[in-house]
Design a protein around this motif. Structure first.
Motif, PDB file in Angstrom:
ATOM      1  N   ASP A   1       9.183  -6.047  -6.343  1.00 45.43           N
ATOM      2  CA  ASP A   1       8.736  -4.754  -6.856  1.00 45.43           C
ATOM      3  C   ASP A   1       8.679  -4.832  -8.375  1.00 45.43           C
ATOM      4  N   ARG A   2       7.492  -5.010  -8.906  1.00 41.66           N
ATOM      5  CA  ARG A   2       7.315  -5.153 -10.357  1.00 41.66           C
ATOM      6  C   ARG A   2       7.755  -3.913 -11.109  1.00 41.66           C
ATOM      7  N   GLN A   3       7.469  -2.745 -10.557  1.00 38.61           N
ATOM      8  CA  GLN A   3       7.792  -1.503 -11.246  1.00 38.61           C
ATOM      9  C   GLN A   3       9.307  -1.284 -11.328  1.00 38.61           C
ATOM     10  N   ALA A   4      10.027  -1.602 -10.263  1.00 36.80           N
ATOM     11  CA  ALA A   4      11.481  -1.411 -10.238  1.00 36.80           C
ATOM     12  C   ALA A   4      12.231  -2.619 -10.781  1.00 36.80           C
ATOM     13  N   GLY A   5      11.546  -3.742 -10.922  1.00 36.75           N
ATOM     14  CA  GLY A   5      12.194  -4.965 -11.389  1.00 36.75           C
ATOM     15  C   GLY A   5      13.188  -5.510 -10.375  1.00 36.75           C
ATOM     16  N   SER A   6      12.851  -5.378  -9.089  1.00 34.92           N
ATOM     17  CA  SER A   6      13.772  -5.818  -8.046  1.00 34.92           C
ATOM     18  C   SER A   6      13.037  -6.630  -6.981  1.00 34.92           C
ATOM     19  N   THR A  62      -1.610   3.056  -3.284  1.00 37.26           N
ATOM     20  CA  THR A  62      -0.230   3.233  -3.737  1.00 37.26           C
ATOM     21  C   THR A  62       0.671   2.081  -3.287  1.00 37.26           C
ATOM     22  N   CYS A  63       0.474   1.587  -2.075  1.00 32.90           N
ATOM     23  CA  CYS A  63       1.335   0.525  -1.532  1.00 32.90           C
ATOM     24  C   CYS A  63       0.710  -0.862  -1.683  1.00 32.90           C
ATOM     25  N   ALA A  64      -0.232  -0.993  -2.613  1.00 31.26           N
ATOM     26  CA  ALA A  64      -0.936  -2.260  -2.787  1.00 31.26           C
ATOM     27  C   ALA A  64      -0.010  -3.364  -3.274  1.00 31.26           C
ATOM     28  N   VAL A  65      -0.230  -4.545  -2.727  1.00 30.34           N
ATOM     29  CA  VAL A  65       0.519  -5.738  -3.117  1.00 30.34           C
ATOM     30  C   VAL A  65      -0.456  -6.892  -3.287  1.00 30.34           C
ATOM     31  N   ARG A  66       0.046  -7.951  -3.890  1.00 30.40           N
ATOM     32  CA  ARG A  66      -0.682  -9.217  -3.967  1.00 30.40           C
ATOM     33  C   ARG A  66       0.124 -10.213  -3.155  1.00 30.40           C
ATOM     34  N   VAL A  67      -0.512 -10.876  -2.210  1.00 31.74           N
ATOM     35  CA  VAL A  67       0.167 -11.847  -1.358  1.00 31.74           C
ATOM     36  C   VAL A  67       0.397 -13.120  -2.162  1.00 31.74           C
ATOM     37  N   LEU A  68       1.669 -13.508  -2.269  1.00 33.37           N
ATOM     38  CA  LEU A  68       2.023 -14.732  -2.979  1.00 33.37           C
ATOM     39  C   LEU A  68       2.075 -15.919  -2.029  1.00 33.37           C
ATOM     40  N   SER A  69       2.554 -15.670  -0.809  1.00 34.08           N
ATOM     41  CA  SER A  69       2.555 -16.712   0.224  1.00 34.08           C
ATOM     42  C   SER A  69       2.688 -16.038   1.579  1.00 34.08           C
ATOM     43  N   GLY A  70       2.194 -16.715   2.598  1.00 38.46           N
ATOM     44  CA  GLY A  70       2.269 -16.179   3.949  1.00 38.46           C
ATOM     45  C   GLY A  70       0.986 -15.485   4.363  1.00 38.46           C
ATOM     46  N   THR A  71       1.084 -14.766   5.464  1.00 40.81           N
ATOM     47  CA  THR A  71      -0.085 -14.148   6.059  1.00 40.81           C
ATOM     48  C   THR A  71       0.178 -12.676   6.322  1.00 40.81           C
ATOM     49  N   GLY A  97      -3.306  -6.654  -0.593  1.00 38.62           N
ATOM     50  CA  GLY A  97      -2.994  -6.081   0.712  1.00 38.62           C
ATOM     51  C   GLY A  97      -2.361  -4.716   0.572  1.00 38.62           C
ATOM     52  N   LEU A  98      -2.255  -4.012   1.699  1.00 44.07           N
ATOM     53  CA  LEU A  98      -1.626  -2.700   1.755  1.00 44.07           C
ATOM     54  C   LEU A  98      -0.473  -2.762   2.748  1.00 44.07           C
ATOM     55  N   LEU A  99       0.721  -2.423   2.294  1.00 43.74           N
ATOM     56  CA  LEU A  99       1.897  -2.550   3.149  1.00 43.74           C
ATOM     57  C   LEU A  99       2.004  -1.451   4.204  1.00 43.74           C
ATOM     58  N   CYS A 100       1.389  -0.303   3.986  1.00 44.11           N
ATOM     59  CA  CYS A 100       1.542   0.781   4.954  1.00 44.11           C
ATOM     60  C   CYS A 100       0.930   0.428   6.303  1.00 44.11           C
ATOM     61  N   ILE A 101      -0.145  -0.344   6.302  1.00 44.71           N
ATOM     62  CA  ILE A 101      -0.799  -0.751   7.554  1.00 44.71           C
ATOM     63  C   ILE A 101      -0.719  -2.266   7.747  1.00 44.71           C
ATOM     64  N   GLY A 102       0.003  -2.928   6.855  1.00 46.26           N
ATOM     65  CA  GLY A 102       0.132  -4.384   6.918  1.00 46.26           C
ATOM     66  C   GLY A 102       1.224  -4.812   7.882  1.00 46.26           C
ATOM     67  N   GLN A 110       1.725  -4.095  -6.946  1.00 46.57           N
ATOM     68  CA  GLN A 110       0.715  -4.046  -7.988  1.00 46.57           C
ATOM     69  C   GLN A 110       0.693  -2.661  -8.607  1.00 46.57           C
ATOM     70  N   ASP A 111       0.052  -2.543  -9.746  1.00 46.30           N
ATOM     71  CA  ASP A 111      -0.149  -1.251 -10.369  1.00 46.30           C
ATOM     72  C   ASP A 111      -1.226  -0.513  -9.583  1.00 46.30           C
ATOM     73  N   GLU A 112      -0.886   0.665  -9.071  1.00 45.09           N
ATOM     74  CA  GLU A 112      -1.805   1.436  -8.229  1.00 45.09           C
ATOM     75  C   GLU A 112      -3.149   1.682  -8.911  1.00 45.09           C
ATOM     76  N   ASP A 113      -3.130   2.087 -10.182  1.00 42.18           N
ATOM     77  CA  ASP A 113      -4.373   2.391 -10.887  1.00 42.18           C
ATOM     78  C   ASP A 113      -5.243   1.152 -11.062  1.00 42.18           C
ATOM     79  N   GLU A 114      -4.611   0.015 -11.312  1.00 36.06           N
ATOM     80  CA  GLU A 114      -5.367  -1.227 -11.486  1.00 36.06           C
ATOM     81  C   GLU A 114      -6.109  -1.593 -10.197  1.00 36.06           C
ATOM     82  N   VAL A 115      -5.419  -1.516  -9.073  1.00 37.42           N
ATOM     83  CA  VAL A 115      -6.052  -1.849  -7.786  1.00 37.42           C
ATOM     84  C   VAL A 115      -7.110  -0.813  -7.445  1.00 37.42           C
TER      85      VAL A 115
END
Length: 122
Positions: free
Chosen positions: A11-16, A50-59, A78-83, A94-99
């Motif tokens: 979580d980039r925003q929370a730093g965790s 809002t729940c957008a992510v970038r996949v670093l590894s895996g499927t 990707g989107l974690l809510c339906i992922g 990811q930053d929601e506005d950027e995506v």
């Protein structure tokens, strides 16, 4: 016992970073919530970013992601809510506005709208 996958979310925003086991076929967002680790979300329907992510590894199985174009999915978003994890998975929020701008920005400011033309005629 049903198959599970290890899902790591940076979580980039929370730093965790949180790593949990997610059952095969389960929505990642919902599974994390059920395990006491809520993630950012808004619509829960795969329509926003809002729940957008970038996949670093895996499927990531995200066939229900209406809020991401095939091009962005191919670029690793990707989107974690339906992922659903279909293998061990590592993602970064990811930053929601950027995506949002990557997804929809090309549609904004592309010339005059019908409303602008009607206002000029008044």
């Amino acid at each position: 016992m049903p198959q599970q996958y290890r899902v790591v979310v940076h979580d980039r925003q929370a730093g965790s970073t949180v790593a949990l086991m997610v059952p095969r076929g389960a929505y990642i967002l919902q599974s994390f919530e059920q395990q006491g680790q809520p993630l950012p979300f808004s619509c829960r329907n795969g329509c926003c970013t809002t729940c957008a992510v970038r996949v670093l590894s895996g499927t990531l199985d995200q066939r229900e992601a209406l809020g991401l174009s095939p091009e962005l999915r191919e670029r690793g978003y990707g989107l974690l809510c339906i992922g659903r994890a279909s293998a061990d998975l590592e993602v970064e929020t990811q930053d929601e506005d950027e995506v949002y701008m990557l997804q929809f920005g090309r549609h904004f400011g592309q010339g005059r709208t019908r409303r602008d033309i009607l206002l000029e005629e008044d």
